[in-house]
Scaffold this active site. Structure first.
Site, short mmCIF file in Angstrom:
data_model
loop_
_atom_site.label_atom_id
_atom_site.label_comp_id
_atom_site.label_asym_id
_atom_site.label_seq_id
_atom_site.Cartn_x
_atom_site.Cartn_y
_atom_site.Cartn_z
N GLY A 70 48.68 64.90 60.40
CA GLY A 70 50.03 64.39 60.62
C GLY A 70 50.92 65.36 61.39
O GLY A 70 52.16 65.30 61.30
N THR A 71 50.30 66.23 62.18
CA THR A 71 51.02 67.23 62.97
C THR A 71 52.10 66.59 63.84
O THR A 71 53.24 67.06 63.88
CB THR A 71 50.03 67.96 63.90
N THR A 72 51.72 65.52 64.52
CA THR A 72 52.63 64.85 65.45
C THR A 72 53.88 64.36 64.71
O THR A 72 55.01 64.50 65.19
CB THR A 72 51.90 63.66 66.10
N TRP A 73 53.66 63.80 63.56
CA TRP A 73 54.74 63.28 62.73
C TRP A 73 55.66 64.41 62.26
O TRP A 73 56.89 64.33 62.37
CB TRP A 73 54.12 62.57 61.52
N HIS A 130 47.46 75.17 64.29
CA HIS A 130 46.35 74.79 63.41
C HIS A 130 45.64 76.04 62.89
O HIS A 130 44.64 75.95 62.20
CB HIS A 130 45.31 73.95 64.17
N SER A 161 40.08 60.21 60.56
CA SER A 161 40.97 60.33 61.72
C SER A 161 40.38 61.29 62.74
O SER A 161 40.36 61.04 63.95
CB SER A 161 42.35 60.81 61.26
N ARG A 287 46.96 56.40 66.04
CA ARG A 287 45.88 55.43 65.86
C ARG A 287 46.35 54.35 64.90
O ARG A 287 46.91 53.36 65.32
CB ARG A 287 44.61 56.15 65.36
N LYS A 288 46.17 54.56 63.59
CA LYS A 288 46.60 53.56 62.62
C LYS A 288 47.80 54.01 61.81
O LYS A 288 48.62 53.20 61.40
CB LYS A 288 45.45 53.26 61.67
N GLY A 289 47.83 55.28 61.50
CA GLY A 289 48.94 55.82 60.73
C GLY A 289 49.04 55.26 59.32
O GLY A 289 50.13 54.99 58.82
#
Ligand code: A3P
Length: 321
Positions: A70-73, A130, A161, A287-289
């Site tokens: 969930g890095t992007t989030w 990371h 994922s 992708r799906k989240g």
């Protein structure tokens, strides 16, 4: 003549060539073992570069994750929270930039390896990584007083994922799910053993007020609560007025999977070529989240087996999924 060269003068490539190599490929090639972590050699090269060239600052804020947790989030949330005085929600940079462009990564920050783009950022810097805690540049670790937000996720969903993502970005050298599962469970995935990465940052909670430890699932369950928690930790808590006018809710909405995936910038499917390294396409990070998508790819038995490994590995730590 044989002289004991100081280790600093060994080039990353030379150092890497001396390391143990995994007998199995992870997609495009084998992994190398560096100080207890299995890494892609190209990634290790960038980690070593970061260790050697980054100029840490006392007020740096580090967003640490394993890929696909969930890095992007987290980047979107932390950026929106800390910059909320600067931008309105109608013309917000997140509407036209991928979160990776707004919060740079310590090891994958753009073209060139000299970190000048990171050095040019205003303080306090939000930086993502990371890198396992024990491989961070020492001054960037909670024990040196740096504030770190760590985000983790149920290993089953993170694995699924990751499998999707790696098969997408390494097209041409895809992996069967069973094979990836086997390697992952044995600790032989990039940044593996997977659970050690969690544990190192989890144990850093012992350093008072320096670590905020979050789970993907808890953001899903109540993103507004996490937005408030994050703001407090980042020392920019919401005022009464902001609370009553719904600013935390607006931040959560702006950073939601639905909003971000609706934006053109996040639908771009062209790989970002930085010359010395390639960064996956913007769209690859969405992708799906969802929570629990593992069940669409793994049998119940595989899920239970991974849960058992997680239990064993995290035993006694207080961390559980
Ligand atoms: P899935 O593959 O399960 O959909 P990372 O950002 O660390 O690379 O993680 C990517 C994962 O987070 C992907 O999970 C992606 O869909 C999900 N994700 C990305 N942005 C999200 C958001 N705003 N809200 C919830 N999940 C998000």
């Amino acid at each position: 003549t044989m002289s004991a060269a100081p280790s600093k003068s060994i080039s990353p490539k030379d150092l890497i060539s001396t390391l143990p190599t995994s007998s199995d490929d992870w997609c495009s090639g084998p992994l190398v073992l560096y100080k207890n972590y299995w890494l892609r050699s190209t990634v290790l090269e960038r980690i070593l570069l970061a260790q050697a060239t980054i100029k840490p600052r006392d007020d740096d804020i580090i967003l640490a994750t394993q890929p696909k947790s969930g890095t992007t989030w987290l980047k979107a949330l932390a950026f929106a929270i800390t910059n909320r005085g600067r931008y309105g929600f109608g013309d917000h940079p997140l509407l036209t930039h991928h979160p990776h462009q707004l919060v740079l990564s310590i090891e994958f920050h753009g073209p060139g390896g000299d970190h000048t783009d990171l050095n040019a950022l205003a303080s306090p810097r939000l930086l993502s990584t990371h890198i396992p805690m024990s491989l961070l540049p020492p001054e960037m670790s909670p024990s040196s007083g740096r504030r770190v937000v760590y985000l983790c996720r149920d290993p089953k969903d993170t694995f699924v994922s990751r499998w999707h993502f790696d098969n997408k970005i390494f097209h041409g050298s895809t992996m069967e799910l069973d094979k990836a599962y086997d390697l992952f469970c044995r600790g032989l995935s990039p940044y593996g053993p997977f659970w050690e990465h969690y544990l190192e940052y989890w144990k850093a909670l012992a350093t008072p007020n320096k670590v905020l430890f979050l789970k993907y699932e808890e953001i899903k369950e109540d993103s507004v609560r996490v937005v408030q928690k994050l703001a407090a930790f980042l020392r920019v808590p919401f005022s009464q007025e902001e609370e009553s006018s719904g600013v935390p809710e607006e931040v959560a909405r702006l950073c939601s999977f639905e909003t971000l995936t609706s934006l053109q910038v996040n639908q771009v499917s062209v790989v970002n070529d930085h010359g010395d390294h390639r960064f996956p396409a913007n769209s690859a990070f969405f992708r799906k989240g969802q929570v629990g998508d593992w069940a669409n790819h793994m049998s119940r038995e595989m899920g239970e087996n991974m849960d058992q490994i997680t239990k064993d590995r995290l035993k006694g730590s207080g961390l559980a999924f």
